[in-house]
Write a protein that holds these residues in place. Structure first.
Motif, short mmCIF file in Angstrom:
data_model
loop_
_atom_site.label_atom_id
_atom_site.label_comp_id
_atom_site.label_asym_id
_atom_site.label_seq_id
_atom_site.Cartn_x
_atom_site.Cartn_y
_atom_site.Cartn_z
N GLY A 1 -1.11 2.93 12.57
CA GLY A 1 -0.95 4.34 12.95
C GLY A 1 -0.25 5.12 11.85
N GLU A 2 0.81 4.54 11.30
CA GLU A 2 1.53 5.19 10.20
C GLU A 2 0.63 5.36 8.98
OE1 GLU A 2 4.51 4.55 6.64
OE2 GLU A 2 4.77 3.09 8.25
N LEU A 3 -0.13 4.32 8.65
CA LEU A 3 -1.01 4.40 7.48
C LEU A 3 -1.99 5.56 7.59
CD1 LEU A 3 -1.80 0.64 6.77
CD2 LEU A 3 -0.31 2.17 5.46
N MET A 4 -2.48 5.83 8.78
CA MET A 4 -3.46 6.90 8.94
C MET A 4 -2.83 8.26 9.21
SD MET A 4 -6.51 4.99 10.84
CE MET A 4 -5.41 4.87 12.20
N TYR A 5 -1.86 8.31 10.11
CA TYR A 5 -1.31 9.61 10.50
C TYR A 5 -0.29 10.15 9.50
CZ TYR A 5 -3.58 8.68 14.93
OH TYR A 5 -4.52 8.39 15.89
N SER A 6 0.48 9.28 8.86
CA SER A 6 1.51 9.73 7.93
C SER A 6 1.08 9.61 6.47
CB SER A 6 2.81 8.93 8.12
OG SER A 6 3.31 9.14 9.41
N ARG A 7 0.36 8.54 6.15
CA ARG A 7 0.01 8.30 4.75
C ARG A 7 -1.45 8.64 4.45
NH1 ARG A 7 2.42 2.54 3.64
NH2 ARG A 7 1.52 2.94 1.59
N HIS A 8 -2.19 9.06 5.46
CA HIS A 8 -3.55 9.60 5.33
C HIS A 8 -4.56 8.63 4.73
CE1 HIS A 8 -1.83 13.32 6.64
NE2 HIS A 8 -0.90 13.20 5.70
N TYR A 9 -4.45 7.37 5.12
CA TYR A 9 -5.47 6.39 4.74
C TYR A 9 -6.74 6.65 5.54
CZ TYR A 9 -2.60 3.30 1.90
OH TYR A 9 -1.85 2.76 0.89
N ARG B 1 -4.08 4.14 26.40
CA ARG B 1 -3.86 5.52 25.97
C ARG B 1 -4.65 5.75 24.69
NH1 ARG B 1 1.51 6.15 24.36
NH2 ARG B 1 1.62 3.91 24.17
N ARG B 2 -5.19 6.94 24.56
CA ARG B 2 -6.02 7.26 23.40
C ARG B 2 -5.42 8.41 22.60
NH1 ARG B 2 -8.35 5.52 27.49
NH2 ARG B 2 -10.13 4.15 27.50
N ARG B 3 -5.57 8.31 21.29
CA ARG B 3 -5.15 9.38 20.39
C ARG B 3 -6.26 9.49 19.34
NH1 ARG B 3 0.19 9.54 16.46
NH2 ARG B 3 -0.25 11.59 15.62
N PRO B 4 -6.77 10.68 19.12
CA PRO B 4 -7.83 10.84 18.11
C PRO B 4 -7.34 10.40 16.74
CG PRO B 4 -7.66 12.81 19.46
CD PRO B 4 -6.49 11.94 19.80
N LEU B 5 -8.21 9.70 16.02
CA LEU B 5 -7.89 9.35 14.64
C LEU B 5 -7.92 10.62 13.81
CD1 LEU B 5 -10.01 6.09 14.34
CD2 LEU B 5 -7.50 6.27 14.41
N PRO B 6 -7.09 10.70 12.77
CA PRO B 6 -7.02 11.93 12.00
C PRO B 6 -8.33 12.20 11.26
CG PRO B 6 -5.71 10.20 10.96
CD PRO B 6 -6.20 9.66 12.29
N ASN B 7 -8.74 13.46 11.29
CA ASN B 7 -9.96 13.86 10.59
C ASN B 7 -9.72 14.00 9.10
OD1 ASN B 7 -11.51 14.04 12.92
ND2 ASN B 7 -10.85 16.13 13.32
N ASP B 8 -8.46 14.23 8.72
CA ASP B 8 -8.16 14.45 7.31
C ASP B 8 -7.83 13.16 6.57
OD1 ASP B 8 -5.73 13.97 8.54
OD2 ASP B 8 -4.64 15.46 7.39
N LEU C 1 -14.76 -2.70 25.70
CA LEU C 1 -16.09 -2.76 25.10
C LEU C 1 -17.21 -2.52 26.12
CD1 LEU C 1 -15.77 -5.71 22.56
CD2 LEU C 1 -15.49 -3.25 22.17
N ASP C 2 -16.87 -2.53 27.41
CA ASP C 2 -17.88 -2.19 28.42
C ASP C 2 -18.36 -0.76 28.26
OD1 ASP C 2 -17.98 -4.67 29.63
OD2 ASP C 2 -16.53 -4.16 31.21
N ASP C 3 -17.50 0.11 27.72
CA ASP C 3 -17.86 1.50 27.46
C ASP C 3 -17.28 1.89 26.10
OD1 ASP C 3 -18.59 4.14 27.51
OD2 ASP C 3 -17.21 4.71 29.12
N PRO C 4 -17.89 1.41 25.00
CA PRO C 4 -17.31 1.62 23.68
C PRO C 4 -17.16 3.08 23.27
CG PRO C 4 -19.46 0.55 23.49
CD PRO C 4 -19.12 0.65 24.95
N ALA C 5 -17.95 3.97 23.86
CA ALA C 5 -17.87 5.38 23.49
C ALA C 5 -16.48 5.95 23.75
CB ALA C 5 -18.92 6.18 24.25
N GLN C 6 -15.75 5.37 24.67
CA GLN C 6 -14.41 5.88 24.98
C GLN C 6 -13.40 5.57 23.88
OE1 GLN C 6 -12.41 3.94 28.32
NE2 GLN C 6 -13.76 2.19 28.09
N ALA C 7 -13.75 4.73 22.90
CA ALA C 7 -12.81 4.38 21.85
C ALA C 7 -13.22 4.86 20.46
CB ALA C 7 -12.63 2.86 21.82
N VAL C 8 -14.46 5.25 20.28
CA VAL C 8 -14.92 5.69 18.96
C VAL C 8 -14.10 6.89 18.51
CG1 VAL C 8 -16.86 6.64 17.66
CG2 VAL C 8 -17.23 4.76 19.26
#
Length: 123
Positions: free
Chosen positions: A60-68, A114-121, A95-102
């Motif tokens: 989470g830190e790598l993507m949200y804070s360090r923008h990997y 709990r879900r949090r969108p992955l950063p678009n940037d 995995l029964d409904d993978p669309a909920q995690a993409v």
């Protein structure tokens, strides 16, 4: 169709075996790149289009804070005492409904997801 997974080294072997027995295509870090740094594991998930499954919250830190760059999904399993094959049940239920995690960082516990969108940037 179930997505392909990359499970981190901290994912228990009995759970890995259970996922494979259920027909899930799973690469295991301990088999293909043991001891790899977190950044290399994240890059492998991105390069192969696999969902990353881990007990390690550093991603989470790598993507949200360090923008990997973000893989298609990250399943972060919360550290809870449980039988070593139980994490496979949590992943299979999702995995029964993978669309909920993409496009999501999904924090999974025995009774919660709990879900949090992955950063678009990311990148």
């Amino acid at each position: 169709m179930k997505p392909d997974l990359l499970v981190n080294e901290n994912f228990p072997f009995p759970a890995l075996r259970k996922l494979r027995e259920q027909g899930v295509d799973v690469l295991a870090v301990r088999e293909i790149m043991p001891g790899a740094p977190d950044e290399a594991i994240l890059r492998k998930a991105c390069d192969t289009g696999r969902w990353l499954v881990t007990f390690d919250r550093v991603y989470g830190e790598l993507m949200y804070s360090r923008h990997y760059p973000a893989p298609p999904a990250i399943l972060y399993l919360r550290q809870e005492p449980c039988p070593p094959d139980k994490p496979a049940d949590w992943v299979l239920a999702l995995l029964d409904d993978p669309a909920q995690a993409v496009g999501q960082l999904v924090v999974i516990g025995e009774h919660t997801a709990r879900r949090r969108p992955l950063p678009n940037d990311a990148g």
